[in-house]
Write a protein that holds these residues in place. Sequence first.
Motif, PDB file in Angstrom:
ATOM      1  N   ALA A   1       0.826  -1.211   0.000  1.00 33.67           N
ATOM      2  CA  ALA A   1       0.000   0.000   0.000  1.00 33.67           C
ATOM      3  C   ALA A   1       0.861   1.263   0.000  1.00 33.67           C
ATOM      4  O   ALA A   1       0.369   2.354   0.264  1.00 33.67           O
ATOM      5  CB  ALA A   1      -0.921  -0.002   1.205  1.00 33.67           C
ATOM      6  N   LEU A   2       2.145   1.085  -0.302  1.00 29.47           N
ATOM      7  CA  LEU A   2       3.060   2.222  -0.287  1.00 29.47           C
ATOM      8  C   LEU A   2       2.576   3.288  -1.261  1.00 29.47           C
ATOM      9  O   LEU A   2       2.385   3.027  -2.433  1.00 29.47           O
ATOM     10  CB  LEU A   2       4.463   1.741  -0.676  1.00 29.47           C
ATOM     11  CG  LEU A   2       5.579   2.764  -0.543  1.00 29.47           C
ATOM     12  CD1 LEU A   2       5.795   3.122   0.919  1.00 29.47           C
ATOM     13  CD2 LEU A   2       6.856   2.211  -1.142  1.00 29.47           C
ATOM     14  N   ASN A   3       2.393   4.463  -0.759  1.00 31.39           N
ATOM     15  CA  ASN A   3       1.821   5.529  -1.580  1.00 31.39           C
ATOM     16  C   ASN A   3       2.549   6.834  -1.272  1.00 31.39           C
ATOM     17  O   ASN A   3       1.992   7.749  -0.687  1.00 31.39           O
ATOM     18  CB  ASN A   3       0.315   5.630  -1.266  1.00 31.39           C
ATOM     19  CG  ASN A   3      -0.394   6.587  -2.193  1.00 31.39           C
ATOM     20  OD1 ASN A   3       0.149   6.999  -3.217  1.00 31.39           O
ATOM     21  ND2 ASN A   3      -1.609   6.982  -1.822  1.00 31.39           N
ATOM     22  N   ILE A   4       3.797   6.877  -1.680  1.00 34.27           N
ATOM     23  CA  ILE A   4       4.613   8.060  -1.406  1.00 34.27           C
ATOM     24  C   ILE A   4       4.671   8.893  -2.677  1.00 34.27           C
ATOM     25  O   ILE A   4       5.128   8.418  -3.718  1.00 34.27           O
ATOM     26  CB  ILE A   4       6.045   7.677  -0.961  1.00 34.27           C
ATOM     27  CG1 ILE A   4       6.008   6.747   0.263  1.00 34.27           C
ATOM     28  CG2 ILE A   4       6.883   8.915  -0.684  1.00 34.27           C
ATOM     29  CD1 ILE A   4       5.429   7.360   1.513  1.00 34.27           C
ATOM     30  N   SER A   5       4.197  10.127  -2.598  1.00 37.45           N
ATOM     31  CA  SER A   5       4.171  10.959  -3.799  1.00 37.45           C
ATOM     32  C   SER A   5       5.149  12.127  -3.709  1.00 37.45           C
ATOM     33  O   SER A   5       5.160  13.000  -4.561  1.00 37.45           O
ATOM     34  CB  SER A   5       2.747  11.478  -4.029  1.00 37.45           C
ATOM     35  OG  SER A   5       2.289  12.107  -2.862  1.00 37.45           O
ATOM     36  N   ILE A   6       5.990  12.141  -2.654  1.00 40.58           N
ATOM     37  CA  ILE A   6       7.026  13.169  -2.577  1.00 40.58           C
ATOM     38  C   ILE A   6       8.373  12.512  -2.888  1.00 40.58           C
ATOM     39  O   ILE A   6       8.524  11.301  -2.713  1.00 40.58           O
ATOM     40  CB  ILE A   6       7.070  13.849  -1.176  1.00 40.58           C
ATOM     41  CG1 ILE A   6       7.341  12.826  -0.065  1.00 40.58           C
ATOM     42  CG2 ILE A   6       5.794  14.625  -0.911  1.00 40.58           C
ATOM     43  CD1 ILE A   6       7.653  13.455   1.295  1.00 40.58           C
ATOM     44  N   PRO A   7       9.342  13.272  -3.361  1.00 41.33           N
ATOM     45  CA  PRO A   7      10.670  12.687  -3.555  1.00 41.33           C
ATOM     46  C   PRO A   7      11.340  12.414  -2.208  1.00 41.33           C
ATOM     47  O   PRO A   7      11.188  13.207  -1.270  1.00 41.33           O
ATOM     48  CB  PRO A   7      11.448  13.751  -4.340  1.00 41.33           C
ATOM     49  CG  PRO A   7      10.551  14.911  -4.510  1.00 41.33           C
ATOM     50  CD  PRO A   7       9.281  14.681  -3.763  1.00 41.33           C
ATOM     51  N   VAL A   8      12.042  11.305  -2.133  1.00 39.54           N
ATOM     52  CA  VAL A   8      12.756  10.926  -0.912  1.00 39.54           C
ATOM     53  C   VAL A   8      14.202  10.657  -1.303  1.00 39.54           C
ATOM     54  O   VAL A   8      14.473   9.882  -2.215  1.00 39.54           O
ATOM     55  CB  VAL A   8      12.130   9.659  -0.280  1.00 39.54           C
ATOM     56  CG1 VAL A   8      12.863   9.273   0.992  1.00 39.54           C
ATOM     57  CG2 VAL A   8      10.654   9.880   0.000  1.00 39.54           C
ATOM     58  N   ILE A   9      15.112  11.346  -0.637  1.00 42.30           N
ATOM     59  CA  ILE A   9      16.522  11.168  -0.981  1.00 42.30           C
ATOM     60  C   ILE A   9      17.348  11.022   0.301  1.00 42.30           C
ATOM     61  O   ILE A   9      16.865  11.284   1.403  1.00 42.30           O
ATOM     62  CB  ILE A   9      17.081  12.349  -1.813  1.00 42.30           C
ATOM     63  CG1 ILE A   9      17.352  13.571  -0.929  1.00 42.30           C
ATOM     64  CG2 ILE A   9      16.127  12.754  -2.932  1.00 42.30           C
ATOM     65  CD1 ILE A   9      18.361  14.526  -1.536  1.00 42.30           C
ATOM     66  N   THR A  10      18.590  10.607   0.132  1.00 44.71           N
ATOM     67  CA  THR A  10      19.491  10.543   1.281  1.00 44.71           C
ATOM     68  C   THR A  10      20.769  11.311   0.959  1.00 44.71           C
ATOM     69  O   THR A  10      21.174  11.399  -0.207  1.00 44.71           O
ATOM     70  CB  THR A  10      19.808   9.085   1.668  1.00 44.71           C
ATOM     71  OG1 THR A  10      20.642   9.086   2.825  1.00 44.71           O
ATOM     72  CG2 THR A  10      20.495   8.333   0.550  1.00 44.71           C
ATOM     73  N   ILE A  11      21.360  11.891   2.004  1.00 44.63           N
ATOM     74  CA  ILE A  11      22.661  12.545   1.856  1.00 44.63           C
ATOM     75  C   ILE A  11      23.602  11.967   2.911  1.00 44.63           C
ATOM     76  O   ILE A  11      23.152  11.297   3.849  1.00 44.63           O
ATOM     77  CB  ILE A  11      22.581  14.093   1.989  1.00 44.63           C
ATOM     78  CG1 ILE A  11      22.025  14.516   3.347  1.00 44.63           C
ATOM     79  CG2 ILE A  11      21.763  14.695   0.857  1.00 44.63           C
ATOM     80  CD1 ILE A  11      22.082  16.022   3.603  1.00 44.63           C
ATOM     81  N   SER A  12      24.894  12.235   2.777  1.00 37.68           N
ATOM     82  CA  SER A  12      25.863  11.660   3.715  1.00 37.68           C
ATOM     83  C   SER A  12      25.801  12.386   5.056  1.00 37.68           C
ATOM     84  O   SER A  12      25.236  13.475   5.169  1.00 37.68           O
ATOM     85  CB  SER A  12      27.272  11.770   3.132  1.00 37.68           C
ATOM     86  OG  SER A  12      27.646  13.121   3.114  1.00 37.68           O
ATOM     87  N   GLU A  13      26.429  11.762   6.040  1.00 35.99           N
ATOM     88  CA  GLU A  13      26.457  12.351   7.377  1.00 35.99           C
ATOM     89  C   GLU A  13      27.102  13.742   7.349  1.00 35.99           C
ATOM     90  O   GLU A  13      26.582  14.683   7.959  1.00 35.99           O
ATOM     91  CB  GLU A  13      27.244  11.417   8.305  1.00 35.99           C
ATOM     92  CG  GLU A  13      27.259  11.875   9.742  1.00 35.99           C
ATOM     93  CD  GLU A  13      28.043  10.927  10.632  1.00 35.99           C
ATOM     94  OE1 GLU A  13      29.065  10.376  10.166  1.00 35.99           O
ATOM     95  OE2 GLU A  13      27.632  10.745  11.782  1.00 35.99           O
ATOM     96  N   SER A  14      28.209  13.883   6.606  1.00 39.33           N
ATOM     97  CA  SER A  14      28.902  15.179   6.602  1.00 39.33           C
ATOM     98  C   SER A  14      28.046  16.253   5.926  1.00 39.33           C
ATOM     99  O   SER A  14      28.070  17.414   6.339  1.00 39.33           O
ATOM    100  CB  SER A  14      30.268  15.051   5.925  1.00 39.33           C
ATOM    101  OG  SER A  14      30.104  14.606   4.607  1.00 39.33           O
ATOM    102  N   GLY A  15      27.277  15.849   4.907  1.00 41.12           N
ATOM    103  CA  GLY A  15      26.359  16.790   4.267  1.00 41.12           C
ATOM    104  C   GLY A  15      25.326  17.290   5.257  1.00 41.12           C
ATOM    105  O   GLY A  15      25.023  18.491   5.320  1.00 41.12           O
ATOM    106  N   GLY A  16      24.804  16.357   6.060  1.00 39.24           N
ATOM    107  CA  GLY A  16      23.826  16.721   7.079  1.00 39.24           C
ATOM    108  C   GLY A  16      24.423  17.653   8.120  1.00 39.24           C
ATOM    109  O   GLY A  16      23.779  18.615   8.554  1.00 39.24           O
ATOM    110  N   GLU A  17      25.679  17.383   8.476  1.00 39.98           N
ATOM    111  CA  GLU A  17      26.335  18.239   9.474  1.00 39.98           C
ATOM    112  C   GLU A  17      26.503  19.660   8.961  1.00 39.98           C
ATOM    113  O   GLU A  17      26.338  20.625   9.710  1.00 39.98           O
ATOM    114  CB  GLU A  17      27.709  17.644   9.856  1.00 39.98           C
ATOM    115  CG  GLU A  17      27.598  16.596  10.947  1.00 39.98           C
ATOM    116  CD  GLU A  17      28.855  15.752  11.098  1.00 39.98           C
ATOM    117  OE1 GLU A  17      29.889  16.086  10.469  1.00 39.98           O
ATOM    118  OE2 GLU A  17      28.783  14.752  11.829  1.00 39.98           O
TER     119      GLU A  17
END
Length: 229
Positions: free
Chosen positions: A147-163
């Motif tokens: 039933a997965l219904n995700i209509s937004i983009p989902v991405i990941t960034i590295s730990e250092s990017g988050g910092e």
Amino acid sequence: MAPGLLTIFQFGICLFFMSSIAVGDEAAHGGAGGAPAACRNDFPLLKVNRWVNGAEKEPLVGLSAGFGSILPEDIKQAQRLPAMFSKPLNCCSPSSFKLSGSIALALRGECDFTTKAKIAQEGGAAALVVINTQEGLTEMGCSNDTALNISIPVITISESGGEELNKSMADGMKVELLLYSPTRPIVDYSVVFLWLMSIGSIVTASLWSEITESKQRDGSSNELSPKVP
Ligand SMILES: *[C@@H]1O[C@H](CO)[C@@H](O)[C@H](O)[C@H]1NC(C)=O
Ligand SMILES: *[C@@H]1O[C@H](CO)[C@@H](O)[C@H](O)[C@H]1NC(C)=O
Ligand SMILES: *[C@@H]1O[C@H](CO)[C@@H](O)[C@H](O)[C@H]1NC(C)=O
């Protein structure tokens, strides 16, 4: 390597490329039509342009999840939006901060990627950026949630990017992000290269059969002649 094997190998590579292009197209159409893009198991690299208090900074690199909507290839179709940490930071339960109209930032862990995405989407976020708990990028797959219904983009960034993002935001500055999925020229070149290689190997293969056939006609064929399938 025998020319026959080489041809089969190159043919395989071409098929692989063609199928990956086909998957990308299909997914892109699904996203553009607003249809839910289920888990498509494709993880394109992304560019995360960012601004701190309106000044553009070095972009970060991200990786798209195997679910959610597809980001535009063209920067002009991408939206520049303020970034905001969800609260709780893991985005495993509804955020007490309003996420609407923003790109939600969440830390990896403590619940599924799809759970975070659902919660961010329900909270009104325009996109979700999951910050990795280590260096590098992780491929965010789906659980078997039909039933997965995700209509937004989902991405990941590295730990250092988050910092880096956190550092700017901790100083009270406004951070804006723009996510898009540029087609890198290197991909186009490699497709052209593979196409040339496969054409080349067809020519080589037919040359080989010409040579071996004429040798056979000459009666000079031997065990070492390459066999063409
Ligand atoms: C799929 O989901 C069901 C129920 O939601 C669960 O019991 C099962 O372990 C899941 N399978 C995998 C491979 O995750
Ligand atoms: C998926 O979510 C959209 C809104 O985001 C909704 O309109 C649609 O009915 C949902 N589809 C399913 C199958 O739940
Ligand atoms: C952001 O930085 C502050 C100060 O270093 C730290 O306390 C906080 O945990 C960080 N938040 C995130 C989400 O990394």
